[in-house]
Design a protein around this motif. Structure first.
Motif, PDB file in Angstrom:
ATOM      1  N   SER A  96       0.816  -1.208   0.000  1.00 16.69           N
ATOM      2  CA  SER A  96       0.000   0.000   0.000  1.00 16.69           C
ATOM      3  C   SER A  96       0.854   1.263   0.000  1.00 16.69           C
ATOM      4  N   GLN A  97       2.154   1.106   0.278  1.00 12.24           N
ATOM      5  CA  GLN A  97       3.076   2.247   0.311  1.00 12.24           C
ATOM      6  C   GLN A  97       3.907   2.321  -0.964  1.00 12.24           C
ATOM      7  N   SER A  98       3.376   1.825  -2.066  1.00 14.06           N
ATOM      8  CA  SER A  98       4.157   1.707  -3.296  1.00 14.06           C
ATOM      9  C   SER A  98       4.671   3.052  -3.807  1.00 14.06           C
ATOM     10  N   VAL A  99       3.843   4.103  -3.687  1.00 14.32           N
ATOM     11  CA  VAL A  99       4.283   5.418  -4.157  1.00 14.32           C
ATOM     12  C   VAL A  99       5.441   5.913  -3.294  1.00 14.32           C
ATOM     13  N   HIS A 100       5.297   5.762  -1.992  1.00 12.10           N
ATOM     14  CA  HIS A 100       6.360   6.175  -1.069  1.00 12.10           C
ATOM     15  C   HIS A 100       7.619   5.338  -1.300  1.00 12.10           C
ATOM     16  N   LEU A 101       7.425   4.062  -1.586  1.00 15.49           N
ATOM     17  CA  LEU A 101       8.566   3.173  -1.842  1.00 15.49           C
ATOM     18  C   LEU A 101       9.365   3.663  -3.043  1.00 15.49           C
ATOM     19  N   VAL A 102       8.670   4.012  -4.114  1.00 17.98           N
ATOM     20  CA  VAL A 102       9.353   4.494  -5.316  1.00 17.98           C
ATOM     21  C   VAL A 102      10.106   5.794  -5.014  1.00 17.98           C
ATOM     22  N   THR A 103       9.474   6.671  -4.249  1.00 24.42           N
ATOM     23  CA  THR A 103      10.125   7.937  -3.890  1.00 24.42           C
ATOM     24  C   THR A 103      11.409   7.690  -3.103  1.00 24.42           C
ATOM     25  N   GLN A 104      11.325   6.788  -2.123  1.00 19.04           N
ATOM     26  CA  GLN A 104      12.503   6.515  -1.284  1.00 19.04           C
ATOM     27  C   GLN A 104      13.572   5.744  -2.057  1.00 19.04           C
ATOM     28  N   LEU A 105      13.148   4.892  -2.988  1.00 21.03           N
ATOM     29  CA  LEU A 105      14.118   4.189  -3.817  1.00 21.03           C
ATOM     30  C   LEU A 105      14.895   5.175  -4.686  1.00 21.03           C
ATOM     31  N   ARG A 106      14.211   6.139  -5.237  1.00 23.70           N
ATOM     32  CA  ARG A 106      14.891   7.170  -6.036  1.00 23.70           C
ATOM     33  C   ARG A 106      15.867   7.966  -5.164  1.00 23.70           C
ATOM     34  N   ARG A 107      15.443   8.259  -3.939  1.00 27.64           N
ATOM     35  CA  ARG A 107      16.336   8.990  -3.036  1.00 27.64           C
ATOM     36  C   ARG A 107      17.569   8.143  -2.709  1.00 27.64           C
ATOM     37  N   LEU A 108      17.366   6.863  -2.464  1.00 25.95           N
ATOM     38  CA  LEU A 108      18.496   5.980  -2.181  1.00 25.95           C
ATOM     39  C   LEU A 108      19.455   5.928  -3.364  1.00 25.95           C
ATOM     40  N   LEU A 109      18.930   5.831  -4.562  1.00 26.16           N
ATOM     41  CA  LEU A 109      19.779   5.803  -5.761  1.00 26.16           C
ATOM     42  C   LEU A 109      20.584   7.098  -5.892  1.00 26.16           C
ATOM     43  N   SER A 110      19.962   8.213  -5.556  1.00 29.41           N
ATOM     44  CA  SER A 110      20.689   9.488  -5.638  1.00 29.41           C
ATOM     45  C   SER A 110      21.783   9.570  -4.572  1.00 29.41           C
ATOM     46  N   ILE A 111      21.518   8.988  -3.385  1.00 32.76           N
ATOM     47  CA  ILE A 111      22.533   8.954  -2.324  1.00 32.76           C
ATOM     48  C   ILE A 111      23.729   8.116  -2.763  1.00 32.76           C
ATOM     49  N   ILE A 112      23.447   6.966  -3.359  1.00 36.85           N
ATOM     50  CA  ILE A 112      24.522   6.076  -3.833  1.00 36.85           C
ATOM     51  C   ILE A 112      25.398   6.795  -4.846  1.00 36.85           C
ATOM     52  N   GLU A 113      24.765   7.506  -5.758  1.00 33.52           N
ATOM     53  CA  GLU A 113      25.505   8.191  -6.820  1.00 33.52           C
ATOM     54  C   GLU A 113      26.244   9.412  -6.272  1.00 33.52           C
ATOM     55  N   ALA A 114      25.560  10.214  -5.475  1.00 30.50           N
ATOM     56  CA  ALA A 114      26.151  11.461  -4.994  1.00 30.50           C
ATOM     57  C   ALA A 114      27.340  11.225  -4.076  1.00 30.50           C
ATOM     58  N   HIS A 115      27.271  10.166  -3.274  1.00 26.02           N
ATOM     59  CA  HIS A 115      28.328   9.910  -2.295  1.00 26.02           C
ATOM     60  C   HIS A 115      29.243   8.766  -2.712  1.00 26.02           C
ATOM     61  N   GLN A 116      29.059   8.290  -3.937  1.00 19.98           N
ATOM     62  CA  GLN A 116      29.942   7.243  -4.482  1.00 19.98           C
ATOM     63  C   GLN A 116      30.081   6.077  -3.499  1.00 19.98           C
ATOM     64  N   ILE A 117      28.939   5.529  -3.102  1.00 20.93           N
ATOM     65  CA  ILE A 117      28.907   4.482  -2.090  1.00 20.93           C
ATOM     66  C   ILE A 117      29.512   3.183  -2.624  1.00 20.93           C
TER      67      ILE A 117
END
Length: 396
Positions: A96-117
């Motif tokens: 039921s939180q699918s929209v929020h999940l997609v939003t947080q997944l995009r944020r996680l992907l940006s964190i990985i890229e921005a901080h070169q995890i």
């Protein structure tokens, strides 16, 4: 049958073994600095997860980041302590939180890229799941380490597949997890690294406060599975003359009246049992105590609280659930009692009430010696960093 893995710790030195069966070399430990992201899904208090992440942040030779919900105690406490690189991120787990999940997944992907995890170290199912999705979509390859902190079985073929295939390394914090995981495990990815505590901080008081009574204490909290009610009910079974030998202090929110009436078969012993409420720094409570207890009947693995109390010089009464007995040398630095057996616990308390001050002092000294010998954070941090070095050197 639960299979033992090739990566199990086999000696007191606890060298981590790679799948090649060769001990990880000092060269691995001297790799270049890595960018490591720790994740914690809890929206409020994370208990041992919080302590675990804070411990790994100490003495780290890498550039570290922490991603957790802004509402969580971990986020708020790290921000209060001015810890750098704390990032707000939710880990929704419901369809039921699918929209929020997609939003947080995009944020996680940006964190990985921005901080070169380079490595993401997850600590629960919800964050492990989101990071597994990120691995499929991230333009930047990264390694995925997972620590299993609880005794819940891994159910369902998809969860079992993700557990073994979506993680590059899996850390068990107690040997008992092999017996509770719920399916046959045979993987070179798995290693046992028991939780460590800061024995310099958690140390016996300089001045011992004497007492005519035996002061029992728990800093394990008041969640239902922590078993605090078994102790209260066991005390009720004792003759008044024996029961009066004890006082009890429980660090954690006072359970509501309905819970007390249900779990304590009537109510708690207000004249002997004190609930302190939540304490961010419970060390002071332990300074005026004699014996600790952790009587969990579910979830528990190795218990930071048990090891912290032993480090302060308290022998500890534990249930025989999960990895709790792994902390104790029976009759030397603590006791083990059958989980949920209030009659057996009452009998044990009766025996403890007869201990002489000299015997209790000796057990306190043995508990501290055990902690200094086996529970320090240095070994935990070193072994975990060896895991990081190994996964970064692997081709998967």
């Amino acid at each position: 049958m639960i299979c033992q893995t090739n990566w199990k710790l086999k000696a007191a030195s606890a060298m981590v073994l790679a799948p090649s069966h060769q001990a990880i070399s000092p060269t691995h430990r001297m790799r270049k600095m890595m960018n490591i992201l720790y994740t914690n899904f809890h929206v409020a208090g994370g208990g041992g997860h919080d302590v675990y992440i804070r411990t790994l942040l100490k003495q780290s030779t890498h550039r570290t980041y922490v991603a957790c919900p802004k509402s969580s105690y971990l986020y708020q406490s790290l921000m209060r302590d001015n810890v750098a690189n704390v990032l707000a991120l939710d880990f929704p787990g419901k369809l039921s939180q699918s929209v929020h999940l997609v939003t947080q997944l995009r944020r996680l992907l940006s964190i990985i890229e921005a901080h070169q995890i380079d490595i993401i170290h997850t600590n629960g199912s919800a964050d492990n799941r989101l990071v597994s999705y990120a691995r499929l979509l991230s333009r930047r390859p990264f390694k995925h380490v997972f620590t299993k902190h609880n005794g819940f079985p891994v159910r369902g073929s998809i969860s079992q597949w993700r557990f073994l295939k979506a993680n590059h390394a899996i850390i068990f914090v107690s040997q008992s997890i092999y017996q509770s995981i719920g399916f046959s495990v045979q993987s070179d990815k798995i290693v046992v690294i028991r939780n460590g505590v800061d024995t310099d901080y958690w140390r016996p008081p300089v001045t011992v406060i004497p007492s005519a009574q035996i002061r029992l204490v728990s800093i394990a909290g008041t969640s239902g599975y922590k078993g605090w009610h078994y102790l209260i009910n066991a005390l009720k079974l004792l003759p008044a003359s024996v029961r009066s030998r004890f006082t009890v202090t429980i660090v954690g929110t006072l359970p509501d009246r309905a819970t007390r009436l249900e779990r304590c078969r009537g109510d708690w012993l207000a004249e002997q049992v004190t609930f302190t409420g939540f304490l961010a720094e419970p060390y002071s409570v332990l300074q005026a105590a004699d014996i600790g207890f952790v009587l969990s009947d579910a979830v528990e693995t190795i218990s930071f609280a048990c090891r912290e109390m032993m480090s302060v010089g308290l022998p500890v009464i534990v249930s025989d659930f999960g990895g709790l007995p792994e902390n104790i040398t029976l009759g030397i630095d603590g006791w083990v009692t059958p989980v949920g057996d209030e009659t057996a616990l009452a009998a044990l308390l009766h025996q403890i009430s007869a201990l002489s001050p000299t015997q209790l002092t000796q057990m306190k000294q043995q508990a501290r010696c055990k902690a200094e010998r086996e529970f320090g954070i240095e070994s935990m941090i070193e072994q975990t960093h060896q895991v990081y070095a190994w996964v970064m050197s692997s081709t998967d």
